[in-house]
Design a protein around this motif. Structure first.
Motif, PDB file in Angstrom:
ATOM      1  N   PHE A   1       0.847  -1.185   0.000  1.00 25.17           N
ATOM      2  CA  PHE A   1       0.000   0.000   0.000  1.00 25.17           C
ATOM      3  C   PHE A   1       0.888   1.242   0.000  1.00 25.17           C
ATOM      4  CE2 PHE A   1       0.715   0.989   4.465  1.00 25.17           C
ATOM      5  CZ  PHE A   1       1.048  -0.243   4.997  1.00 25.17           C
TER       6      PHE A   1
ATOM      7  N   ARG B   1       0.594   6.636   4.600  1.00 24.60           N
ATOM      8  CA  ARG B   1      -0.451   6.500   5.620  1.00 24.60           C
ATOM      9  C   ARG B   1      -0.153   5.493   6.732  1.00 24.60           C
ATOM     10  NH1 ARG B   1      -4.732   9.328   4.815  1.00 24.60           N
ATOM     11  NH2 ARG B   1      -5.964   8.049   6.198  1.00 24.60           N
TER      12      ARG B   1
ATOM     13  N   PRO C   1      -1.731   6.933  10.147  1.00 27.43           N
ATOM     14  CA  PRO C   1      -3.176   6.703  10.269  1.00 27.43           C
ATOM     15  C   PRO C   1      -3.535   5.234  10.512  1.00 27.43           C
ATOM     16  CG  PRO C   1      -2.746   8.212   8.454  1.00 27.43           C
ATOM     17  CD  PRO C   1      -1.400   7.746   8.954  1.00 27.43           C
ATOM     18  N   ILE C   2      -2.811   4.311   9.878  1.00 24.53           N
ATOM     19  CA  ILE C   2      -3.107   2.885  10.090  1.00 24.53           C
ATOM     20  C   ILE C   2      -2.790   2.505  11.537  1.00 24.53           C
ATOM     21  CG2 ILE C   2      -2.434   0.531   9.432  1.00 24.53           C
ATOM     22  CD1 ILE C   2      -1.981   1.660   6.560  1.00 24.53           C
TER      23      ILE C   2
ATOM     24  N   PRO D   1     -10.820   8.782  12.616  1.00 24.86           N
ATOM     25  CA  PRO D   1     -12.101   9.466  12.431  1.00 24.86           C
ATOM     26  C   PRO D   1     -12.888   8.742  11.346  1.00 24.86           C
ATOM     27  CG  PRO D   1     -10.371  10.631  11.265  1.00 24.86           C
ATOM     28  CD  PRO D   1      -9.703   9.472  11.945  1.00 24.86           C
ATOM     29  N   LYS D   2     -14.205   8.645  11.507  1.00 28.20           N
ATOM     30  CA  LYS D   2     -15.016   7.948  10.506  1.00 28.20           C
ATOM     31  C   LYS D   2     -15.355   8.922   9.383  1.00 28.20           C
ATOM     32  CE  LYS D   2     -18.250   4.985  12.099  1.00 28.20           C
ATOM     33  NZ  LYS D   2     -19.598   4.643  12.634  1.00 28.20           N
ATOM     34  N   PHE D   3     -15.151   8.464   8.145  1.00 29.90           N
ATOM     35  CA  PHE D   3     -15.580   9.255   6.986  1.00 29.90           C
ATOM     36  C   PHE D   3     -16.903   8.665   6.516  1.00 29.90           C
ATOM     37  CE2 PHE D   3     -15.258   9.544   2.159  1.00 29.90           C
ATOM     38  CZ  PHE D   3     -15.907  10.765   2.105  1.00 29.90           C
ATOM     39  N   GLY D   4     -17.972   9.411   6.654  1.00 27.90           N
ATOM     40  CA  GLY D   4     -19.293   8.893   6.334  1.00 27.90           C
ATOM     41  C   GLY D   4     -19.966   8.396   7.593  1.00 27.90           C
ATOM     42  N   SER D   5     -21.096   7.712   7.440  1.00 29.90           N
ATOM     43  CA  SER D   5     -21.821   7.254   8.635  1.00 29.90           C
ATOM     44  C   SER D   5     -22.482   5.910   8.424  1.00 29.90           C
ATOM     45  CB  SER D   5     -22.860   8.287   9.050  1.00 29.90           C
ATOM     46  OG  SER D   5     -24.073   8.080   8.374  1.00 29.90           O
TER      47      SER D   5
ATOM     48  N   PRO E   1      -6.298   2.628   2.423  1.00 36.08           N
ATOM     49  CA  PRO E   1      -5.592   2.206   3.639  1.00 36.08           C
ATOM     50  C   PRO E   1      -5.648   3.275   4.716  1.00 36.08           C
ATOM     51  CG  PRO E   1      -4.242   1.834   1.676  1.00 36.08           C
ATOM     52  CD  PRO E   1      -5.419   2.652   1.241  1.00 36.08           C
ATOM     53  N   GLY E   2      -5.981   2.859   5.919  1.00 34.48           N
ATOM     54  CA  GLY E   2      -5.985   3.798   7.033  1.00 34.48           C
ATOM     55  C   GLY E   2      -7.152   4.756   7.010  1.00 34.48           C
ATOM     56  N   ILE E   3      -8.177   4.488   6.204  1.00 31.91           N
ATOM     57  CA  ILE E   3      -9.374   5.334   6.200  1.00 31.91           C
ATOM     58  C   ILE E   3     -10.518   4.534   6.808  1.00 31.91           C
ATOM     59  CG2 ILE E   3     -11.054   6.579   4.786  1.00 31.91           C
ATOM     60  CD1 ILE E   3      -8.701   6.894   2.739  1.00 31.91           C
ATOM     61  N   ARG E   4     -11.094   5.058   7.888  1.00 33.06           N
ATOM     62  CA  ARG E   4     -12.150   4.359   8.614  1.00 33.06           C
ATOM     63  C   ARG E   4     -13.476   4.724   7.981  1.00 33.06           C
ATOM     64  NH1 ARG E   4     -14.219   6.198  14.192  1.00 33.06           N
ATOM     65  NH2 ARG E   4     -15.714   4.549  14.615  1.00 33.06           N
TER      66      ARG E   4
ATOM     67  N   GLY F   1     -17.509   4.950   6.881  1.00 33.46           N
ATOM     68  CA  GLY F   1     -18.920   4.765   7.173  1.00 33.46           C
ATOM     69  C   GLY F   1     -19.473   3.757   6.191  1.00 33.46           C
ATOM     70  N   SER F   2     -20.683   3.247   6.457  1.00 36.00           N
ATOM     71  CA  SER F   2     -21.264   2.275   5.535  1.00 36.00           C
ATOM     72  C   SER F   2     -21.608   2.922   4.197  1.00 36.00           C
ATOM     73  CB  SER F   2     -22.530   1.667   6.141  1.00 36.00           C
ATOM     74  OG  SER F   2     -22.186   0.674   7.073  1.00 36.00           O
ATOM     75  N   ASP F   3     -22.069   4.164   4.233  1.00 34.37           N
ATOM     76  CA  ASP F   3     -22.480   4.821   2.983  1.00 34.37           C
ATOM     77  C   ASP F   3     -21.291   5.120   2.076  1.00 34.37           C
ATOM     78  OD1 ASP F   3     -21.538   6.726   4.788  1.00 34.37           O
ATOM     79  OD2 ASP F   3     -23.435   7.810   4.942  1.00 34.37           O
ATOM     80  N   THR F   4     -20.249   5.726   2.643  1.00 34.83           N
ATOM     81  CA  THR F   4     -19.059   6.043   1.844  1.00 34.83           C
ATOM     82  C   THR F   4     -18.369   4.773   1.346  1.00 34.83           C
ATOM     83  OG1 THR F   4     -17.907   6.213   3.959  1.00 34.83           O
ATOM     84  CG2 THR F   4     -18.597   8.272   2.928  1.00 34.83           C
TER      85      THR F   4
ATOM     86  N   ASP G   1     -17.663  -0.803  16.776  1.00 34.54           N
ATOM     87  CA  ASP G   1     -17.887   0.185  15.718  1.00 34.54           C
ATOM     88  C   ASP G   1     -16.934  -0.160  14.563  1.00 34.54           C
ATOM     89  OD1 ASP G   1     -18.781   2.372  14.274  1.00 34.54           O
ATOM     90  OD2 ASP G   1     -18.468   3.821  15.894  1.00 34.54           O
ATOM     91  N   HIS G   2     -17.062   0.589  13.480  1.00 36.51           N
ATOM     92  CA  HIS G   2     -16.221   0.331  12.313  1.00 36.51           C
ATOM     93  C   HIS G   2     -14.758   0.630  12.623  1.00 36.51           C
ATOM     94  CE1 HIS G   2     -19.962   1.768   9.817  1.00 36.51           C
ATOM     95  NE2 HIS G   2     -20.264   0.920  10.769  1.00 36.51           N
TER      96      HIS G   2
ATOM     97  N   ASP H   1     -10.628   0.593  10.501  1.00 37.12           N
ATOM     98  CA  ASP H   1     -10.120   0.894   9.156  1.00 37.12           C
ATOM     99  C   ASP H   1      -9.358  -0.238   8.487  1.00 37.12           C
ATOM    100  OD1 ASP H   1      -7.944   1.016  10.902  1.00 37.12           O
ATOM    101  OD2 ASP H   1      -6.861   2.342   9.554  1.00 37.12           O
ATOM    102  N   GLU H   2      -9.242  -1.382   9.123  1.00 37.05           N
ATOM    103  CA  GLU H   2      -8.466  -2.457   8.508  1.00 37.05           C
ATOM    104  C   GLU H   2      -9.142  -2.963   7.232  1.00 37.05           C
ATOM    105  OE1 GLU H   2      -9.227  -2.184  11.799  1.00 37.05           O
ATOM    106  OE2 GLU H   2      -7.927  -3.470  12.995  1.00 37.05           O
TER     107      GLU H   2
END
Lengths: 417, 417
Positions: free
Chosen positions: A397, A400, A403-404, A413-417, B51-54, B56-59, B361-362, B364-365
């Motif tokens: 990858f 980042r 962040p990992i 931080p969660k992006f989206g919901s 990678p490293g982005i947590r 949401g279900s929608d995104t 909760d969600h 990022d893995e």
């Protein structure tokens, strides 16, 4: 339970096959602690910025810390200034500075050594002399200089209407005159003003340094004088959302090199000074390990930088690089194995790029990366190195790594919901 | 011969080591059908967004379906509105709505339960009462509400000059008053109007719901009343090029959860309703499998969403998550093994993110992903799970699972020539 994180970046860690049994320096090194953590954790390959992109140390660090360097990078000088403790403000133009040796030939300053023989003492006297310089060619511009390690320092210009869009004075080779700074965009008045101030500063640095006592002594002892300042990396404050605001946690940096402290400061970390952290091959690695563990009492994560593998790589010394990596394993990783295995910390270990000694500079190949700690799913790897990482469970990858790591610590931080 | 495709996304599929023998819920589950397909097909790891982005279900769903959520995502509410069947038009401001329980204290509405005790019946009566609300504070604004499952619903505001740039009324915790909606950018007149309408709607929802027969009955039975509506996820129609126009083929969605139907609708799929698809742990998985296979007579591909693993993960119940995954393997994957092996369909199976029960909760893995069918080159994997996927032949990549599936079906548009 909160499990905090330690990120270790060993500068220039990655390599290519050497004549040490055809292995890379990392592979050839005895690294029982990294191998043990590779067995407990998971490894893979990280392209510091992206595949086929040959990184500088500054851009690679920004990317590994989670930023897009193509978006935020303005140049190296501002990180050097922050790292030496200068108070950088919006509008300031910042430079990485070198003490160098020049001789005057036909009224021109010809560079004899870009690093003034890697001067090791007397920098305070040089710094004090430079602080006396008053710039008069452009009204209202002031220069602030600070020395860091050996020949390294940082310089900042402050005044109305300055611009970083100028060429550098460092010619990047010996035997040629110092380069004259000129605007990168002809006719740009702010860049004209800044280049004029830089050229005046350069000339005046020679005037105030050349007859200093420290240089008389150096010449008497057969050493090169530190009689001028070379400037490069012209840049201004980048706009970085602080890591503390993105992740809601507090981080600290432990690094001997000013550049790395400066990057971490620009990203919103705080600096922890460790006695004996020199940014060189002689750095106190046990001291860094102890300081990192103790800093976790006050901070949520700590970023530890070690410069040694890159220094040895630039010097073309594969054996020194291997030996330093073995010392990293023993003195820096060793004390962290227990805390990782007891579930008390998450650890990320990687490099910011490859510096193969045979090439003597950064190359673009990916670097092995290791994550270990309670929330990491172990893979099949049994040792840590380039070949093992190519088969590691984390795959490949880009950037980042911080962040990992913070994700394993449940701080993403969660992006989206 | 055309070989059609089925994409199954098991929400929150991925995990971390649990106390079930140190395995993840997926690894600990007996999944003979997924293992068999892993052996016939190929597996790998997918970072739902990167990678490293947590996520949401929608995104995450937008990214897995082939869109860049950083470019197209406007918020969750619009997908909820589409998913419950509201006719969303350009300019409408959409919300995810919860039936909640409040008590009036000193003239303020204090939340006692954000989900009204996860109300299971009587939603039609609540919906009908909300439909009677007339907004008068802002002229010309109308509200449209529709209930979905349990405490869930969606609400849409229609009128001239509205803006989604307002804060939500859902305080995200019990024991505190409902939040007052305010413009995110002070002085923005469209946001002022919208916030005013939202606050009026919130107050009036309490007035029309509190004395309803369904709530009298709930209180008499010792249950919490569903006496207010909480709003979040304020958003407008995103601009998505329909999948049908990108790929030239028709797709359908089967999902119990309104959010997932709404995302698929926004991407240009059609909705297939399956009796017993509840979006919960009790959903009819065999019914979904049969519906998916039969839908392929009319559609080119079908996207099947199952919510169970995420529900169990949020509830912190590793055993329930494992048990549900076993049911997915038996009842949903089982009936598809034959069609895959006979070369009649291509199958993609993955999750939209990890939801480790220990974290609730969600995270990022990356998530394991499986492709199987005639055009998939088999790798060495012999079972399906996080560790196996880390060594899978597909490596690690980000998002775009649907485009890859459609690629195996020979429907990818060529970029360039």
């Amino acid at each position: 339970m909160v499990v905090k994180g330690i990120l270790i970046i060993a500068d220039g860690l990655g390599g290519r096959p050497t004549d040490i049994a055809g292995e890379t320096c990392l592979e050839a090194a005895a690294t029982p602690n990294l191998d043990r953590l590779a067995e407990r954790g998971a490894i893979g390959l990280v392209d510091p910025i992206g595949p086929g992109i040959r990184p500088g140390s500054d851009t690679a660090h920004l990317s590994l810390l989670g930023y897009d360097p193509y978006e935020v990078y303005t140049g190296r000088g501002v990180f050097e200034c922050l790292g030496v403790g200068l108070d950088v403000q919006e509008g300031d133009v910042c430079f990485r500075a070198n003490f160098a040796s020049v001789e005057e030939v036909d009224g021109k300053l010809r560079v004899t050594d870009r690093r003034a023989g890697r001067i090791e003492t007397g920098q305070e006297e040089l710094e004090a002399a430079l602080s006396e310089i008053e710039l008069t060619d452009i009204a209202g511009v002031k220069a602030y200089f600070r020395a860091s390690t050996e020949h390294r320092g940082a310089l900042l210009l402050r005044g109305e209407g300055l611009s970083p869009r100028i060429s550098e004075t460092d010619p990047h080779e010996a035997g040629v005159p110092i380069s004259r700074s000129v605007p990168l965009d002809p006719g740009d008045p702010a860049a004209e003003r800044t280049a004029t101030a830089v050229n005046e500063l350069t000339r005046k640095s020679y005037e105030v340094l050349k007859d200093l006592e420290v240089n008389r002594r150096r010449i008497a002892a057969g050493n090169l004088p530190a009689n001028v300042v070379l400037l490069r990396g012209s840049s201004q404050l980048p706009h970085l959302e602080p890591l503390s605001s993105i992740y809601g946690v507090r981080g600290a940096v432990i690094a001997g090199g000013a550049l790395y402290r400066g990057i971490a400061l620009a990203c919103g970390m705080e600096v922890i000074r460790v006695e004996g952290a020199t940014g060189g091959l002689d750095t106190d690695l046990s001291g860094k390990a102890a300081a990192a563990l103790s800093a976790l009492e006050r901070f949520d994560y700590v970023f530890v930088h070690v410069k040694g593998p890159d220094n040895a790589g630039h010097d073309g010394d594969a054996h020194a690089k291997r030996a330093f990596i073995e010392r990293v394993d023993r003195e820096l990783i060793g004390p962290l194995v227990g805390p990782v295995e007891e579930g008390r910390i998450h650890l990320a270990f990687t490099g910011d790029h490859t510096t193969p000694p045979e090439f003597g500079d950064h190359t673009d190949e990916p670097v092995p990366v290791l994550f270990a700690g309670r929330n990491v799913i172990p893979d099949q790897a049994r040792r840590f190195g380039e070949r093992a990482a190519g088969g590691g469970g984390l795959g490949r990858f880009s950037g980042r790594v911080l962040p990992i790591l913070l994700g394993y610590c449940d701080w993403g931080p969660k992006f989206g919901s």
